[in-house]
Design a protein around this motif. Structure first.
Motif, mmCIF file in Angstrom:
data_model
loop_
_atom_site.group_PDB
_atom_site.id
_atom_site.type_symbol
_atom_site.label_atom_id
_atom_site.label_comp_id
_atom_site.label_asym_id
_atom_site.label_seq_id
_atom_site.Cartn_x
_atom_site.Cartn_y
_atom_site.Cartn_z
ATOM 1 N N GLU A 35 0.667 -1.054 -0.095
ATOM 2 C CA GLU A 35 0.049 0.104 -0.191
ATOM 3 C C GLU A 35 0.879 1.034 -0.154
ATOM 4 N N LEU A 36 1.976 1.179 0.722
ATOM 5 C CA LEU A 36 2.888 2.375 0.740
ATOM 6 C C LEU A 36 3.459 2.637 -0.553
ATOM 7 N N ALA A 37 3.867 1.670 -1.481
ATOM 8 C CA ALA A 37 4.303 1.830 -2.515
ATOM 9 C C ALA A 37 3.370 2.370 -3.630
ATOM 10 N N MET A 38 2.210 2.354 -3.426
ATOM 11 C CA MET A 38 1.237 2.752 -4.365
ATOM 12 C C MET A 38 1.396 4.553 -4.442
ATOM 13 N N GLY A 39 1.689 5.240 -3.207
ATOM 14 C CA GLY A 39 1.621 6.423 -3.256
ATOM 15 C C GLY A 39 1.498 7.018 -1.984
ATOM 16 N N GLN A 40 1.922 8.281 -1.683
ATOM 17 C CA GLN A 40 1.788 8.899 -0.266
ATOM 18 C C GLN A 40 0.594 9.770 -0.368
ATOM 19 N N HIS A 41 0.072 10.018 0.788
ATOM 20 C CA HIS A 41 -1.177 10.855 0.988
ATOM 21 C C HIS A 41 -0.824 11.494 2.546
ATOM 22 N N PRO A 42 0.146 12.072 2.667
ATOM 23 C CA PRO A 42 0.118 12.872 4.058
ATOM 24 C C PRO A 42 -0.521 13.897 4.074
ATOM 25 N N LYS A 43 -1.235 14.440 5.341
ATOM 26 C CA LYS A 43 -1.825 15.449 5.897
ATOM 27 C C LYS A 43 -1.062 16.691 6.241
ATOM 28 N N ILE A 44 0.265 16.145 6.326
ATOM 29 C CA ILE A 44 1.053 17.102 7.432
ATOM 30 C C ILE A 44 2.494 17.212 6.728
ATOM 31 N N LEU A 45 2.734 18.498 6.314
ATOM 32 C CA LEU A 45 4.037 18.818 5.812
ATOM 33 C C LEU A 45 5.081 19.301 7.256
ATOM 34 N N TRP A 46 6.187 18.471 7.572
ATOM 35 C CA TRP A 46 6.768 18.765 9.130
ATOM 36 C C TRP A 46 8.250 19.391 8.440
ATOM 37 N N ILE A 47 8.592 20.740 9.123
ATOM 38 C CA ILE A 47 9.639 21.415 8.546
ATOM 39 C C ILE A 47 10.406 21.584 10.057
ATOM 40 N N GLY A 48 11.600 20.737 10.092
ATOM 41 C CA GLY A 48 12.139 20.665 11.316
ATOM 42 C C GLY A 48 13.645 20.773 11.289
ATOM 43 N N CYS A 49 14.479 20.799 12.229
ATOM 44 C CA CYS A 49 15.856 20.793 12.429
ATOM 45 C C CYS A 49 16.530 19.516 12.032
ATOM 46 N N SER A 50 17.662 19.632 11.331
ATOM 47 C CA SER A 50 18.412 18.417 11.060
ATOM 48 C C SER A 50 18.995 17.702 12.165
ATOM 49 N N ASP A 51 18.943 17.961 13.246
ATOM 50 C CA ASP A 51 19.436 17.322 14.437
ATOM 51 C C ASP A 51 19.091 15.964 14.446
ATOM 52 N N SER A 52 20.061 15.193 14.677
ATOM 53 C CA SER A 52 19.859 13.766 14.775
ATOM 54 C C SER A 52 18.908 13.234 15.854
ATOM 55 N N ARG A 53 18.903 14.033 16.941
ATOM 56 C CA ARG A 53 18.115 13.678 18.145
ATOM 57 C C ARG A 53 16.420 13.873 17.956
#
Length: 220
Positions: A35-53
């Motif tokens: 199902e994941l390979a069929m496409g993406q349908h996220p409702k959220i765009l997350w803009i965050g820091c690159s910090d690995s934590r």
């Protein structure tokens, strides 16, 4: 939980952990990857820091496919970053996300570096000029605070600035003009206990921004 081996050239354990994870997910839900390979349908765009934590899906306890993600040092949203602009346009116009979350985190190394004029970090100094602009705009308010609290407040102010920068973008305002549901939120992640805080900032239409920044008229 897999630990990266001390020998950085020996990443076999990471690949093995990936296979273990994939097998566990498939055993729980055999159709998940199909199902994941069929496409993406996220409702959220997350803009965050690159910090690995601060891994977005992990700290939100969400499955792959739930978040469309953009990350950079100190979660900055400048209007001149074509990478960011492309991500926002695709998320808004093609994926039709309904929420954009700008997520900073206390203890951010980029924000702390932006407060120290004596640090010299090469190209990153140019990038952090965006955060220094925020510091300069609120200098009187920040400089009276102890260093620890100064850094925490600058993290919050930087999230607010990035959130409004997104609201000023033509792609966001065009979405509002055509009646598309879209809201921008400012959140903070606490490294010390793993909790996300909502700053109470939500921008969901042109009425939430000053008139001089309204570039796109509502469609009739």
């Amino acid at each position: 939980m897999v630990q990266i081996p001390e020998d950085e050239h020996n990443l076999d354990c990471v690949l093995a952990a990936n296979r273990e994870w994939a097998a566990e997910v498939a055993a729980e839900n055999p159709e998940f990857f199909h199902e994941l390979a069929m496409g993406q349908h996220p409702k959220i765009l997350w803009i965050g820091c690159s910090d690995s934590r601060v891994p977005p899906s992990k700290i939100c306890n969400l499955d792959p496919g739930s978040l469309f993600v953009h990350r950079n040092i100190a979660n900055v949203c400048p209007h001149t970053d074509t990478n960011l602009l492309s991500v926002v346009q695709y998320a808004v116009d093609s994926l039709k996300v309904e929420h954009i979350i700008v997520a900073g985190h206390y203890g951010c190394g980029g924000v702390n570096a932006a407060m120290d004029p004596h640090q010299h970090n090469g190209a990153i100094d140019d990038w952090l000029m965006h955060v220094r602009d925020v510091y300069h705009a609120h200098k009187k308010r920040l400089d009276v605070l102890p260093v620890e609290y100064r850094g925490r407040l600058l993290v919050e102010l930087n999230v607010v600035k990035s959130s409004f920068n997104l609201a000023y973008m033509s792609v966001v305002q065009s979405a509002w003009a055509r009646g598309q549901k879209l809201a921008i939120h400012g959140w903070i992640y606490r490294l010390e206990d793993g909790i996300l805080e909502d700053l109470g900032l939500m921008i969901d239409g042109p009425d939430k921004i000053d008139e001089e920044y309204r570039m796109v008229a509502a469609e009739h």
